[in-house]
Scaffold this motif. Sequence first.
Motif: not given
Length: 262
Positions: A88-113
Amino acid sequence: MEIGLRIEAEVKRMISNSKSGKTVSIFDDENQMLKFLIEKWEDVAHERIERSGYFTVALSGGKTPIVFYQKLTEWENKSFWKGTDIFLVDERFVPSEDKDSNYKMLRETLLGKIPIPQENIHPITTEKGSLEALAREYEEDLKSFFKVSKDQFPNFDLILLGIGEDGHTASLFPGSKALSEQRRLTAAVVVDETRHDRITLTLPVINHAEHVIFFVTGANKAPVLKKIIAGDDPSLPASLVQPTSGDLLFVIDREASSQLYA
Ligand code: 6PG
């Protein structure tokens, strides 16, 4: 002169004036733009996996790249994923289940698929630890993966960046201390009350990449993009992205290019 050609001519003049090896590709059609990005991704992945057996990328958060990540899940070269390492280039300091988490977004749009081995995914941990400590932890992950020692920087094959209306990129905001970091690979960024604190790759890491792509869409980005492509405002963090030996590509839509010839 057909408006498209006029823009290309104007952009070429601006780029030659700013004496930097940047390329700007402007698209009227989103599908064409995404197809171009996938081809670029494929070219680099193919070349890198052929040459070294692996392909290292760092991906940004935000809204703009979501359409690209979704398109990547349709990419037929599934065999490439086992040779691909995603950071990841960067991340917001929020839990990885948070709506603003870049990792969450990436899991849902790419990594999980996609069929990518879990060990090839390198998120920025945001649980259990202070912002500073977790920025250090990510730095150690980068150092051990890229086998870099003190004063050396990892060589990502491809880094995908966005640009904010204020000219920020990654989580490098105008006037922030992290912009002047010249030794560390990551920085802890305390922004302001409106935004989450962040952990980000630093400029030296971004500028040591082989391929840096700015993916920018929308008329709201046009004013700052004009300044960044012209290269005449160094206070804009995205202007400081100047790969030392790699190439810099702007992939933008017509709306975002709308002030390039104004
Ligand atoms: C983030 C990003 C950030 C983003 C820009 C543009 O975590 O928010 O990494 O640098 O690329 O803010 O965001 P949009 O694509 O949503 O306009």
